[in-house]
Structures are given as C-alpha cells and as structure tokens.
Design an enzyme around this catalytic site. Structure first.
Site, short mmCIF file in Angstrom:
data_model
loop_
_atom_site.label_atom_id
_atom_site.label_comp_id
_atom_site.label_asym_id
_atom_site.label_seq_id
_atom_site.Cartn_x
_atom_site.Cartn_y
_atom_site.Cartn_z
N CYS A 1 59.38 28.35 59.13
CA CYS A 1 58.88 29.62 58.61
C CYS A 1 58.39 30.54 59.72
O CYS A 1 58.24 31.74 59.51
CB CYS A 1 57.76 29.38 57.61
SG CYS A 1 56.31 28.59 58.33
N CYS B 1 59.80 38.19 55.53
CA CYS B 1 58.97 37.74 54.40
C CYS B 1 58.01 36.65 54.88
O CYS B 1 56.82 36.68 54.58
CB CYS B 1 59.86 37.23 53.27
SG CYS B 1 58.97 36.78 51.78
N CYS B 2 58.54 35.69 55.66
CA CYS B 2 57.66 34.63 56.18
C CYS B 2 56.62 35.21 57.12
O CYS B 2 55.49 34.71 57.17
CB CYS B 2 58.49 33.58 56.92
SG CYS B 2 59.28 32.36 55.85
N CYS C 1 62.40 29.67 47.91
CA CYS C 1 63.06 29.11 49.09
C CYS C 1 63.02 27.60 49.14
O CYS C 1 63.18 26.99 50.20
CB CYS C 1 62.42 29.69 50.36
SG CYS C 1 62.48 31.48 50.43
N CYS D 1 57.60 27.74 49.34
CA CYS D 1 57.59 28.78 48.30
C CYS D 1 58.68 28.52 47.27
O CYS D 1 59.75 28.00 47.59
CB CYS D 1 57.83 30.14 48.93
SG CYS D 1 56.54 30.67 50.06
S1 SF4 Z 1 59.36 30.70 52.36
FE1 SF4 Z 1 60.55 32.32 51.29
S2 SF4 Z 1 59.14 33.32 49.83
FE2 SF4 Z 1 57.92 32.07 51.27
S3 SF4 Z 1 57.26 33.49 52.80
FE3 SF4 Z 1 59.15 32.55 53.58
S4 SF4 Z 1 60.88 33.84 52.86
FE4 SF4 Z 1 59.00 34.44 51.73
#
Ligand code: SF4
Length: 247
Positions: A241, A133-134, A217, A214
C-alpha cells in the site's frame, strides 16, 4: 512503484537519514540475532523508550504481534489506519482483540477530510488510481501518526514473499528505524502463537480471506495458495500500500 509525489513526503523522525542508517546498522549488529519478544523488549524498554510505536491492520495474522507487544507493554501506542474502506468485521475484531489483550493505547487514524473532498469526493478513487487512494487513506494518515516517534514495530514476515522475502529484523526507514520482530517467523510459528495464547481469529479468515485490507481491494485466495497476500489488489502489479515507503 510510485506511491508518493515528492511534495507529499514528510520527514518526521528526530534522526537524519544518515544517522538512521548508522543506528540501524549498529542495532542490527547487536540485536539482529533476536526475534519475537526477545527483540521487542530491548527496543521498547531500552533503545527507544517512549519513542516507539507499532502499526497494526488487525488483519488475519495481526493478533500474533499484538499479543507479544501486549506482554511487553500493553500501553505501547498502536496505530490503526481506518481508511473508511475497511470491512466491518475488522473493526469488530479490533475491539475484541483490544479487550482480550488489554491494550490501552490504540490510535485510530483517519484520512484528512479536506484531501478526500478534493481528490476522492465520491470515494471511488480506488477504481482509477490505487496508489493515490492508498496515499490519501493510509500513507498520509500514518505520516501524521508517526510524528514524534523514532521507531515503529511492524508485523511483516519474509514468508509473505515479494519485497518482504529479504526483510531484515531491523532496518533504516528514512529518518526512523523499523523493527520487524516476526521477520523470520514461518506460518506455523504464527499459528503456534495463536494456539498457545488462545487468540481469536479474524472472522473473514473462515470465509477464505488470507490477508485482509480494504473491501474494494481484498479478495479471497485459493485454499491451497502459498501466497498469503494473493488476494490483495488481485490482478494488479501492486503488492504494497505504500506505508513502508514512508521516510
Ligand atoms: S487498499 Fe484500496 S481502498 Fe484501501 S486505500 Fe488502498 S486503493 Fe484505497
């Protein structure tokens, strides 16, 4: 921590990895004793004129580096990663700071829609694979944004601990150089910058958030926590991240 797959990695600086390492050593020898504005000035105006950018999360401490950069060059490109998972307060705070500091070159980068549709169509990837996701929401957009730059300024500090505990003021990062003007600053030094320049606070700080990323998180941290980043990916062994693994 594995954040990027091999075929995800893009190199984009004009230097080779070896040239970047040599340049970082040379810069560190000449400028490594400097910090804050004293370090930003020669990097922006002499060493990397037109080839340097900065990244900012517009989180709780971000205004400190943004204020120093604005005093050196308010038109320096500032990359902001809009992951589409941020707090609305962060967007409003960004607008407030940009206005107050007179910043004129904000680059808002968003995830690639095709990649999101293929890998995170429901927007829930954070629940099963935070690293991927990151990558989709931060690393890949930043790789695009860094195209054409040989150096970037970051707001990381040693007192944040973890991998940052040994952070140098200047370091090689693959084909680029990373400059960390606040590496040696303590929490009180950051507070002083806020107070001396009457900088506004991120609105979520008053609600107990010490470090803000985010929404899914980011948690509040205990009021007496010495770990500024304790609320990031709480309960996981993830602490970064992945944008600082970009080459
Ligand atoms: S901090 Fe969480 S929501 Fe944001 S990009 Fe990374 S995994 Fe995704």
């Amino acid at each position: 921590m594995t954040v990027m797959r091999e075929d995800d990695i893009v190199t984009g600086g004009s230097m080779s990895v070896e040239e970047s390492a040599d340049r970082a050593r040379d810069l560190l020898a000449r400028y490594g004793h400097l910090q804050g504005i004293s370090l930003i000035e020669p990097m922006v105006h002499e060493e990397f004129n037109g080839r340097i950018t900065m990244t900012s999360s517009f989180g709780t401490e971000a205004a400190a580096l943004l204020a120093l950069v604005a005093e050196v060059d308010p038109n320096l490109p500032v990359i902001f990663l809009d992951t589409r998972k941020l707090f609305g307060e962060t967007h409003r705070y960004r607008e407030q700071l940009v206005d107050q500091l007179g910043l004129t070159n904000i680059r808002i980068m968003r995830p690639d829609e095709t990649l999101l549709a293929a890998e995170d169509p429901k927007g829930m990837l954070f629940a099963s694979d935070t690293n991927r996701c990151c990558f989709l929401r931060k690393v890949e957009p930043l790789q695009r944004a860094l195209t054409g730059y040989d150096a970037w300024l970051t707001g990381r500090k040693r007192f944040h601990g973890g991998e940052r505990g040994a952070l140098p003021a200047i370091e090689a990062a693959g084909t680029r150089i990373k400059i960390n003007p606040l590496a040696g600053y303590q929490r009180q030094d950051i507070e002083d910058i806020f107070e001396n320049r009457a900088l506004p606070r991120h609105p979520l700080e008053a609600e107990g958030y010490l470090s803000i990323g985010c929404m899914p998180c980011t948690d509040r941290a205990a009021p007496d926590s010495n770990d500024v980043r304790a609320g990031r990916w709480a309960g996981q062994d993830k602490t970064e991240c992945g944008i600082h693994y970009i080459i």
